[in-house]
Design an enzyme around this catalytic site. Structure first.
Site, PDB file in Angstrom:
ATOM      1  CE  LYS A 110       0.742   2.472 -42.156  1.00  0.00           C
ATOM      2  NZ  LYS A 110      -0.326   1.427 -42.138  1.00  0.00           N
TER       3      LYS A 110
ATOM      4  CD  GLU B  51       6.787  -1.187 -27.011  1.00  0.00           C
ATOM      5  OE1 GLU B  51       6.961  -2.374 -26.658  1.00  0.00           O
ATOM      6  OE2 GLU B  51       6.925  -0.235 -26.246  1.00  0.00           O
TER       7      GLU B  51
ATOM      8  CB  CYS C 263       1.959  -7.601 -28.329  1.00  0.00           C
ATOM      9  SG  CYS C 263       1.511  -6.245 -27.254  1.00  0.00           S
TER      10      CYS C 263
ATOM     11  CD  GLU D 286       2.879 -12.509 -31.508  1.00  0.00           C
ATOM     12  OE1 GLU D 286       3.396 -12.125 -32.573  1.00  0.00           O
ATOM     13  OE2 GLU D 286       2.653 -11.760 -30.545  1.00  0.00           O
TER      14      GLU D 286
HETATM   15  P1  NAD Z   1       2.278  -5.681 -38.962  1.00  0.00           P
HETATM   16  O1  NAD Z   1       3.709  -5.639 -38.643  1.00  0.00           O
HETATM   17  O2  NAD Z   1       1.847  -6.412 -40.177  1.00  0.00           O
HETATM   18  O3  NAD Z   1       1.670  -4.225 -39.123  1.00  0.00           O
HETATM   19  C1  NAD Z   1       1.851  -3.220 -38.141  1.00  0.00           C
HETATM   20  C2  NAD Z   1       1.875  -1.878 -38.815  1.00  0.00           C
HETATM   21  O4  NAD Z   1       3.014  -1.827 -39.661  1.00  0.00           O
HETATM   22  C3  NAD Z   1       0.663  -1.571 -39.707  1.00  0.00           C
HETATM   23  O5  NAD Z   1       0.343  -0.197 -39.573  1.00  0.00           O
HETATM   24  C4  NAD Z   1       1.201  -1.832 -41.102  1.00  0.00           C
HETATM   25  O6  NAD Z   1       0.566  -1.075 -42.094  1.00  0.00           O
HETATM   26  C5  NAD Z   1       2.646  -1.370 -40.946  1.00  0.00           C
HETATM   27  N1  NAD Z   1       3.566  -1.937 -41.936  1.00  0.00           N
HETATM   28  C6  NAD Z   1       3.466  -3.113 -42.620  1.00  0.00           C
HETATM   29  N2  NAD Z   1       4.517  -3.244 -43.465  1.00  0.00           N
HETATM   30  C7  NAD Z   1       5.296  -2.140 -43.300  1.00  0.00           C
HETATM   31  C8  NAD Z   1       6.533  -1.702 -43.880  1.00  0.00           C
HETATM   32  N3  NAD Z   1       7.162  -2.431 -44.807  1.00  0.00           N
HETATM   33  N4  NAD Z   1       7.054  -0.542 -43.455  1.00  0.00           N
HETATM   34  C9  NAD Z   1       6.444   0.197 -42.510  1.00  0.00           C
HETATM   35  N5  NAD Z   1       5.266  -0.146 -41.944  1.00  0.00           N
HETATM   36  C10 NAD Z   1       4.700  -1.306 -42.326  1.00  0.00           C
HETATM   37  O7  NAD Z   1       1.648  -6.243 -37.639  1.00  0.00           O
HETATM   38  P2  NAD Z   1       0.134  -6.560 -37.369  1.00  0.00           P
HETATM   39  O8  NAD Z   1      -0.190  -7.815 -38.089  1.00  0.00           O
HETATM   40  O9  NAD Z   1      -0.703  -5.367 -37.629  1.00  0.00           O
HETATM   41  O10 NAD Z   1       0.144  -6.782 -35.776  1.00  0.00           O
HETATM   42  C11 NAD Z   1       0.442  -8.004 -35.233  1.00  0.00           C
HETATM   43  C12 NAD Z   1       1.819  -8.029 -34.620  1.00  0.00           C
HETATM   44  O11 NAD Z   1       2.067  -6.874 -33.830  1.00  0.00           O
HETATM   45  C13 NAD Z   1       2.004  -9.190 -33.675  1.00  0.00           C
HETATM   46  O12 NAD Z   1       3.260  -9.778 -33.880  1.00  0.00           O
HETATM   47  C14 NAD Z   1       1.945  -8.548 -32.292  1.00  0.00           C
HETATM   48  O13 NAD Z   1       2.568  -9.254 -31.280  1.00  0.00           O
HETATM   49  C15 NAD Z   1       2.561  -7.230 -32.548  1.00  0.00           C
HETATM   50  N6  NAD Z   1       2.140  -6.237 -31.545  1.00  0.00           N
HETATM   51  C16 NAD Z   1       3.022  -5.833 -30.599  1.00  0.00           C
HETATM   52  C17 NAD Z   1       2.636  -4.935 -29.630  1.00  0.00           C
HETATM   53  C18 NAD Z   1       3.598  -4.470 -28.565  1.00  0.00           C
HETATM   54  O14 NAD Z   1       3.324  -3.480 -27.923  1.00  0.00           O
HETATM   55  N7  NAD Z   1       4.717  -5.146 -28.357  1.00  0.00           N
HETATM   56  C19 NAD Z   1       1.339  -4.438 -29.630  1.00  0.00           C
HETATM   57  C20 NAD Z   1       0.467  -4.868 -30.610  1.00  0.00           C
HETATM   58  C21 NAD Z   1       0.885  -5.777 -31.578  1.00  0.00           C
END
Ligand code: NAD
Length: 481
Positions: free
Chosen positions: A175, A250, A284, A383
């Site tokens: 997804k 992650e 991240c 963050e």
């Molecule tokens: P997000 O959590 O809003 O979304 C990430 C993914 O989760 C998207 O595909 C989204 O559609 C999905 N999602 C949202 N709600 C969901 C639910 N209820 N159930 C299942 N899936 C759901 O995060 P974002 O805003 O896209 O990304 C930013 C965050 O991600 C930051 O906090 C960043 O640090 C973190 N990040 C971490 C890493 C890592 O490797 N540690 C890498 C990239 C980003």
């Protein structure tokens, strides 16, 4: 030419229309709608999970490890053959500067190559046990793995998570993020072209709370790998707990770079800057805090301010220092942090500028350097996920360590010092999944295990380590005379 109208879902080796309609593709460089992708529903996700399950009992599950590896290697080659198309789609979806989008496609190909080569090199063991027994371990795939991908590094995170899962013989349901799914859809087509059997790789773009939640809560998923925010990570782990399924999380970070009096400042300076401006700070592992020792504070922070003042922000095509952030919500979030810093009387030491040539309507924020931030301030703890660098002053090694470890996160840390003993002490004492000494990020290497401690998550991706996290061990004990 980028095809930004890709409304199909890849399920069971065929493209089918999403039953939830479409989601607009918005270009962060100018805010314009450039196409549509499909919006998968719970029903679509269920079909994808069923297809993945069938593939494990069919052509995909019957493949030898070497042949899974060959398919992955071919997919890596196909990525290189479609390099420009993939880079253009990634740049359109995320707005990242062209050269960053291209670097990300190079990394994507590397993931498929690396895990293609690794697929037949992970194995079980025979164990010494009682006389009359032969005991061995079989390393087996979990089964159906679900992958939730964020928008900041869509192809890199697809590559590191999905390639490792497929290498171990899992069947994947992916997804991608609703803001950035185009490259996942192209990769899906390339996987079909190079001969992946139906159901081995399924791609279901859609909204997080709809398709994402359907995937993470699905009773027939054997493992979930989630990259995204800590808040959603909690929801994912709760959903998986209902069916007692393992998860790899992650999550975010507030990673520190420690610059000591004895550091090579000329080497540190460009790395400290690029660690926060890369991908407009939406990384991240961004080095979002720099901890600077008293003795060099004025000199080093002055040089940082000079660099920040000349940073230029613009569209993906302008390919400047910094691109737009992903959407208006993120833009407002970053600007609100900068305003808060001002309101709380923190020193805004320098800000970059938005290029006059940047298209109107793009989601631009100014890279910002904030000085002498108290370690407990929100700017030093939370963050921001934007190009905002927080500078914190420290006295000595103990002070630096206390501040570095004093956030809820623990993803990456860096230290700049010529003192060998200190390098080793810090490598052990810094609470992070990766520690870099006299560098930061090591160029991202696909070979290097990556993941967090504390609120940054658990489990590891990248490198060989990921293969252990996408498989499980079965112990077989045979009694004989
Ligand atoms: P997000 O959590 O809003 O979304 C990430 C993914 O989760 C998207 O595909 C989204 O559609 C999905 N999602 C949202 N709600 C969901 C639910 N209820 N159930 C299942 N899936 C759901 O995060 P974002 O805003 O896209 O990304 C930013 C965050 O991600 C930051 O906090 C960043 O640090 C973190 N990040 C971490 C890493 C890592 O490797 N540690 C890498 C990239 C980003």
């Amino acid at each position: 030419m980028i095809e930004a109208n890709r409304t199909g879902l890849l399920i069971d080796g065929v493209w089918r229309e999403a039953s939830g309609g479409t989601i607009p593709v918005i270009d962060p460089s100018d805010g314009q709608i450039k196409g549509q992708i499909g919006r998968a529903t719970k029903e679509d996700v269920d079909l994808a999970v069923q297809a993945a399950r069938r593939s494990l009992k069919g052509d995909w599950g019957n493949l030898a490890a070497v042949d899974r590896g060959r398919l992955l290697t071919r997919l890596g080659t196909a990525v290189l053959d479609h390099f420009d198309q993939l880079a253009a789609a990634e740049a359109l979806d995320t707005g990242k500067p062209t050269r960053q989008a291209r670097a990300d496609i190079t990394a994507l190909a590397r993931y498929f190559e690396f895990y293609g080569g690794a697929a037949d090199k992970v194995h079980g063991e025979t164990l010494p046990y009682l006389r009359g027994y032969t005991v061995m371990t079989l390393r087996e795939p979990f089964g159906v793995t679900g992958h939730i991908i964020p928008w900041n590094y869509p192809v890199q995170i697809f590559g590191r998570s999905v390639a490792a899962a497929l290498a171990m013989g899992n069947a994947a349901v992916v997804k991608p993020a609703e803001e950035a799914s185009l490259t996942a859809l192209i990769i899906g087509q390339l996987a079909l072209d190079v001969g992946f059997p139906p159901g081995a790789l399924n791609i279901v773009p859609g909204y997080g709370e709809e398709a994402g939640a359907a995937l993470t809560g699905h009773p027939d998923i054997d493992h979930i790998s989630f990259t995204g925010s800590p808040e959603v990570g909690t929801l994912v782990q709760q959903a998986a707990a209902r069916h007692h399924r393992p998860v790899t999380l992650e999550l975010g970070g507030k990673s520190a770079q420690l610059v000591f009096d004895d550091a090579d400042l000329a080497a540190a300076l460009p790395v400290v800057v690029s660690a926060i401006i890369q991908n407009a700070g939406q990384t991240c592992s961004a080095g979002s805090r720099v901890l600077v020792q008293d003795g060099i504070y004025d000199r080093f922070v002055g040089a940082l301010a000079d660099r920040f003042a000349i940073l230029q922000v613009g569209s993906s095509a302008q390919d400047l220092d910094v691109g737009p952030v992903i959407n208006p919500k993120q833009q407002q979030r970053v600007d609100a942090y900068i305003e808060r810093a001002r309101a709380d009387g923190l020193q805004i030491l320098a800000q970059g500028r938005i290029s006059p040539g940047a298209p109107a309507g793009g989601f631009y924020v100014k890279p910002t350097l904030i000085g002498d931030v108290p370690p407990d301030h929100a700017l030093a703890q939370e963050e921001v996920f934007g190009p905002v660098l927080t500078v914190i002053r420290f006295r000595d090694e103990a002070d630096a360590l206390r501040i570095a470890n004093g956030t809820p996160y623990g993803l990456v840390a860096g230290a700049w010092t010529r003192d060998g003993g200190r390098q080793l002490r810090l490598a052990r004492a810094l609470e992070a999944g990766q520690v870099f000494i006299n560098n930061y990020g090591a160029g991202g290497g696909v070979e290097l295990p990556f993941g967090g401690v504390k609120h940054s998550g658990h489990g590891r991706e990248k490198g060989f380590e990921a293969l252990f996290h996408f498989s499980t061990i079965k112990t077989v004990a045979i009694r004989h005379e």
